[in-house]
Design an enzyme around this catalytic site. Structure first.
Site, PDB file in Angstrom:
ATOM      1  N   ASP A   2      52.602  33.231-104.938  1.00 23.99           N
ATOM      2  CA  ASP A   2      53.444  34.076-104.101  1.00 23.99           C
ATOM      3  C   ASP A   2      54.909  34.021-104.553  1.00 23.99           C
ATOM      4  OD1 ASP A   2      53.822  35.862-102.108  1.00 23.99           O
ATOM      5  OD2 ASP A   2      53.685  34.426-100.453  1.00 23.99           O
ATOM      6  N   ASN A  50      45.163  42.856-100.520  1.00 21.93           N
ATOM      7  CA  ASN A  50      46.206  43.390-101.409  1.00 21.93           C
ATOM      8  C   ASN A  50      45.992  44.868-101.767  1.00 21.93           C
ATOM      9  OD1 ASN A  50      46.778  40.268-103.222  1.00 21.93           O
ATOM     10  ND2 ASN A  50      47.928  41.166-101.523  1.00 21.93           N
TER      11      ASN A  50
HETATM   12  C1  FPP Z   1      52.019  37.647-104.739  1.00 22.89           C
HETATM   13  O1  FPP Z   1      53.421  37.841-104.827  1.00 22.89           O
HETATM   14  C2  FPP Z   1      51.402  37.838-106.072  1.00 22.89           C
HETATM   15  C3  FPP Z   1      50.420  38.744-106.341  1.00 22.89           C
HETATM   16  C4  FPP Z   1      49.834  39.641-105.314  1.00 22.89           C
HETATM   17  C5  FPP Z   1      49.883  38.920-107.708  1.00 22.89           C
HETATM   18  C6  FPP Z   1      49.828  37.698-108.579  1.00 22.89           C
HETATM   19  C7  FPP Z   1      49.247  38.043-109.887  1.00 22.89           C
HETATM   20  C8  FPP Z   1      49.711  37.634-111.088  1.00 22.89           C
HETATM   21  C9  FPP Z   1      50.883  36.735-111.265  1.00 22.89           C
HETATM   22  C10 FPP Z   1      48.986  38.059-112.328  1.00 22.89           C
HETATM   23  C11 FPP Z   1      48.021  36.996-112.770  1.00 22.89           C
HETATM   24  C12 FPP Z   1      47.033  37.502-113.724  1.00 22.89           C
HETATM   25  C13 FPP Z   1      45.838  36.911-113.974  1.00 22.89           C
HETATM   26  C14 FPP Z   1      44.848  37.572-114.865  1.00 22.89           C
HETATM   27  C15 FPP Z   1      45.460  35.608-113.393  1.00 22.89           C
HETATM   28  P1  FPP Z   1      54.134  38.926-103.868  1.00 22.89           P
HETATM   29  O2  FPP Z   1      54.116  40.231-104.561  1.00 22.89           O
HETATM   30  O3  FPP Z   1      53.451  38.908-102.536  1.00 22.89           O
HETATM   31  O4  FPP Z   1      55.582  38.365-103.770  1.00 22.89           O
HETATM   32  P2  FPP Z   1      56.586  38.562-102.525  1.00 22.89           P
HETATM   33  O5  FPP Z   1      55.925  37.910-101.335  1.00 22.89           O
HETATM   34  O6  FPP Z   1      57.816  37.829-102.967  1.00 22.89           O
HETATM   35  O7  FPP Z   1      56.789  40.028-102.337  1.00 22.89           O
END
Ligand code: FPP
Length: 235
Positions: A2, A50
């Site tokens: 996150d 998501n």
């Molecule tokens: C949450 O941060 C993160 C995600 C929904 C996606 C995470 C995915 C990756 C880092 C790619 C990994 C790839 C592989 C193949 C394992 P957020 O967007 O909720 O952050 P925020 O809460 O700060 O808005």
């Protein structure tokens, strides 16, 4: 994982750039885990919830998953890492499903470490899918026990997680491994996922080492005191 969005916002960058930065965190974290003797790591990449994000963000994430498989699997395979995906992959595009399957197949005999990627994963969905699967296979659900259900989950054969690390400061479980997390220790850090690294893994493991894991039992010292009180003659 996150905090990618916040990481990007602080830099006036698009959220997708934050997710891409998040990918660069994976390798150092895996290496730090391995160095510390942690050989099974699960990354929560995309939850069943998501899909409700803006369409362009979901598309960017799906593209990123495919690109990351293309760019990382060769090296991970050479390093002896077994890759597995947990979650309902039937909702992913056929192209991405094929990449996921190929990554699993090519790394299936590796034993140095396991990288589990939770993609279109939700703990509630997993439990319902497991029960449905048992029913379809003709199991007697009136006799269902915890071992049988555990064996029907995506994580069948893997131990329950000892430690769950949540980045970016949120104090919630967000539908992650609801069943398997029954006695997991939880560590929350304010660090955003793209800024997370080996030093954070070391801090999390040091905190974990200080925990008193009781799995519902009383602490050892309390049990001894109780014994002395209940049976003083035996002392
Ligand atoms: C949450 O941060 C993160 C995600 C929904 C996606 C995470 C995915 C990756 C880092 C790619 C990994 C790839 C592989 C193949 C394992 P957020 O967007 O909720 O952050 P925020 O809460 O700060 O808005």
């Amino acid at each position: 994982m996150d905090g990618n969005g916040r990481w990007a916002r602080r830099r006036h960058l698009p959220r997708a750039t934050g997710h891409r930065a998040g990918v660069s965190t994976i390798r150092p974290v895996m290496e730090a885990c391995h160095a510390a003797g942690v050989h099974i790591l699960t990354l929560y990449a995309f939850s069943t919830e998501n899909w409700s994000r803006p369409r362009h963000e979901v598309a960017a994430l799906m593209q990123l998953f495919g690109d990351t498989i293309d760019s990382e699997v060769g090296e991970m395979n050479a390093e002896g890492i077994q890759i597995r995906a947990i979650g309902d992959r039937s909702k992913l595009s056929p192209r991405l499903q094929k990449k996921v399957r190929a990554a699993e197949e090519v790394t299936s005999a590796n034993t140095r470490a396991i990288l589990n990627v939770a993609i279109n994963y939700g703990g509630r969905h997993e439990i319902v899918a497991a029960v449905r699967d048992l029913a379809v296979r003709g199991a007697d659900l009136s006799q269902l026990d915890t071992e049988t259900l555990s064996g029907a989950l995506y994580t069948a054969g893997l131990p329950d997680p000892d430690l769950i690390i949540r980045t970016a400061g949120e104090m919630r479980i967000s539908n992650f491994m609801l069943w398997q997390a029954a006695y997991a220790e939880i560590y929350v850090t304010e660090t955003l996922w793209p800024d997370f690294g080996a030093a954070d893994i070391d801090r999390a493991l040091a905190a974990y080492a200080r925990r008193d894991r009781r799995f519902g039992a009383v602490p050892d010292a309390a049990a001894l005191v109780e014994e002395a009180v209940v049976a003083p003659a035996s002392l």
